[in-house]
Design an enzyme around this catalytic site. Structure first.
Site: not given
Length: 153
Positions: A71, A108
């Site tokens: 990701s 993230k």
């Protein structure tokens, strides 16, 4: 003496404590490393560098994380990479952070807003995560470095 936990795995990051018991000094060039043609004058090696001193500003609050998944590939963080995570830093919008969301770790970009926090992946195949007061959530630490192995074997 503070006893630190062994590794903790959940979600897409495995967290490891940092050990400062050992020190390995690695030769360090006194000049920058060119990505083009080398200069003959660049053969001078300066004093060795200790990666603990270089990468870990706050030993008591620094951990290593092993990344699982892709990701964050557009940020240059790949499956299997190690990240250095400092829990003592105040997280800011635009930084990469390890977060604990509903029982799992994730890594993230963070975007802090008035009533929500967005966890933004660096891969178009993934969607951002909107964190609200209903979530079990904490920004666990800020990523200060990522380390990737470029060869196998």
């Amino acid at each position: 003496m503070v006893k630190r936990a062994q590794k903790k795995t959940t979600g897409d990051v495995t967290i490891y404590p940092v050990s400062l018991k050992t020190s390995i000094e690695i030769p360090f060039p006194d000049t920058s490393i060119q990505a083009g043609f080398p200069s003959p004058a660049d053969d001078y090696i300066a004093a060795p560098i200790d990666l603990n001193r270089e990468l870990i500003a706050h030993p008591a609050s620094t951990f290593l994380g092993r990344i699982r998944g892709d990701s964050m590939i557009d940020a240059g963080i790949y499956d299997g990479d190690l990240v250095v995570v400092d829990k003592s830093l105040n997280p800011k919008t635009g930084q990469i952070a390890v977060c604990f969301v509903n029982g799992e770790f994730t890594v993230k970009y963070i975007k802090i807003q008035k009533k929500t926090i967005l966890l933004i992946p660096a891969n178009k195949e993934f969607t951002p995560i909107r964190v609200t007061p209903d979530n079990d959530f904490v920004i666990w630490g800020v990523v200060t470095y990522s380390i990737r192995r470029h060869t196998q074997g």
